[in-house]
Design a protein around this motif. Structure first.
Motif, PDB file in Angstrom:
ATOM      1  N   LEU A   1       0.828  -1.201   0.000  1.00 50.16           N
ATOM      2  CA  LEU A   1       0.000   0.000   0.000  1.00 50.16           C
ATOM      3  C   LEU A   1       0.866   1.256   0.000  1.00 50.16           C
ATOM      4  O   LEU A   1       1.940   1.280   0.594  1.00 50.16           O
ATOM      5  CB  LEU A   1      -0.909   0.026   1.238  1.00 50.16           C
ATOM      6  N   GLU A   2       0.372   2.298  -0.646  1.00 53.99           N
ATOM      7  CA  GLU A   2       1.122   3.549  -0.711  1.00 53.99           C
ATOM      8  C   GLU A   2       1.333   4.163   0.659  1.00 53.99           C
ATOM      9  O   GLU A   2       2.353   4.803   0.913  1.00 53.99           O
ATOM     10  CB  GLU A   2       0.390   4.558  -1.617  1.00 53.99           C
ATOM     11  N   ASP A   3       0.348   3.985   1.558  1.00 51.00           N
ATOM     12  CA  ASP A   3       0.459   4.599   2.887  1.00 51.00           C
ATOM     13  C   ASP A   3       0.917   3.601   3.952  1.00 51.00           C
ATOM     14  O   ASP A   3       0.651   3.782   5.145  1.00 51.00           O
ATOM     15  CB  ASP A   3      -0.873   5.233   3.300  1.00 51.00           C
ATOM     16  N   PHE A   4       1.637   2.553   3.521  1.00 48.82           N
ATOM     17  CA  PHE A   4       2.077   1.547   4.484  1.00 48.82           C
ATOM     18  C   PHE A   4       2.998   2.141   5.548  1.00 48.82           C
ATOM     19  O   PHE A   4       2.915   1.772   6.717  1.00 48.82           O
ATOM     20  CB  PHE A   4       2.783   0.377   3.771  1.00 48.82           C
ATOM     21  N   ASP A   5       3.856   3.070   5.156  1.00 53.52           N
ATOM     22  CA  ASP A   5       4.741   3.706   6.138  1.00 53.52           C
ATOM     23  C   ASP A   5       3.936   4.365   7.255  1.00 53.52           C
ATOM     24  O   ASP A   5       4.321   4.318   8.419  1.00 53.52           O
ATOM     25  CB  ASP A   5       5.638   4.752   5.468  1.00 53.52           C
TER      26      ASP A   5
END
Length: 202
Positions: free
Chosen positions: A182-186
Motif C-alpha cells: 500500500l502507498e500509505d504503508f509507512d
C-alpha cells in the motif's frame, strides 16, 4: 580476482539459489513437505550437490533467518547512526519502525521462516525465563536508558520480547495481506509503533 574470492562468490550464489527455491516450495507446499530432493529438482541439481552446502532443510531455514537477522541488525545500526541526536523515545520508535520495515522488505523470506515454525527469527535462546537474543537485549538496554531518563515508564523494563512479539504479529499480518504494498504503508507502520510507544512512554 583470486581463486578463493571466485569460489566464495560461487558458493554464495549457489546458497542463494537453494534458499530461493526453498522459499518458493514452502509457499507452495508448506515447510513439512519441503525436502532436499525437491529443492534439487527445482534448481536442476542433484541432491548430493545440495548436501555440499546444507545438511538438512532446517539448516537452510537457519541460514535464511541469519540473513534476515543480519539485515535487521544492519538497518538498526544505520538508524542509530543517523538518529543519534534524537531523544531516547524517538530512537526506540525508529528501532521498532525499522524492525517492521526490514521484515516487510523481504516478505517471501519472512513468510518462509515463520511457516517453518522454527522460531529462530524471534529468539534463539532463553534467559531469566524469557525469550532472548542480542536484538532483544539491545532493546532492553534502550528501554532501561529511557526509564533512567524518566522518558519511559518504569514498567517498560525487560518488555522487549513482548514488543518484538507484537511487531512480528503486525509484520506477518502486513505480509500475509500484502499491506506492505500500500502507498500509505509507512503511515500504518508509524501508527502501530505509536500505539506501542503509548504503552511505554511517560
Amino acid at each position: 580476482m583470486g581463486i578463493k574470492e571466485r569460489r566464495d562468490i560461487e558458493k554464495a550464489e549457489m546458497k542463494k539459489k537453494i534458499k530461493d527455491a526453498a522459499i518458493e516450495l514452502i509457499e507452495q507446499e508448506g515447510y513439512e513437505k519441503l525436502s532436499i530432493r525437491k529443492i534439487a529438482a527445482k534448481i536442476e541439481y542433484s541432491p548430493t550437490t545440495i548436501y555440499l552446502y546444507y545438511k538438512d532443510k532446517a539448516e537452510i531455514i537457519t541460514d535464511m533467518s541469519s540473513d534476515l537477522y543480519h539485515k535487521i541488525e544492519s538497518n538498526t545500526a544505520a538508524i542509530m547512526s543517523d538518529d543519534s541526536m534524537l531523544s531516547i523515545d524517538q530512537r526506540v520508535h525508529s528501532l521498532l519502525n525499522g524492525f517492521v520495515t526490514s521484515l516487510c522488505d523481504e516478505p517471501e523470506m519472512a513468510k518462509a521462516i515463520m511457516y517453518s515454525e522454527t522460531n529462530v527469527i524471534f529468539a534463539n535462546e532463553n534467559k531469566n525465563n524469557k525469550p532472548s537474543n542480542s536484538g532483544i537485549d539491545m532493546l532492553d538496554n534502550f528501554l532501561a536508558d529511557g526509564i533512567a531518563q524518566k522518558v519511559l515508564k518504569p514498567n517498560a523494563i525487560n518488555t522487549s520480547w513482548m514488543i518484538i512479539s507484537a511487531l512480528l504479529g503486525f509484520a506477518m499480518c502486513a505480509i500475509e495481506n500484502q499491506l506492505y504494498k500500500l502507498e500509505d504503508f509507512d503511515r500504518l507502520v508509524n501508527d502501530f509503533v505509536e500505539v506501542l510507544m503509548g504503552g511505554i512512554r511517560q
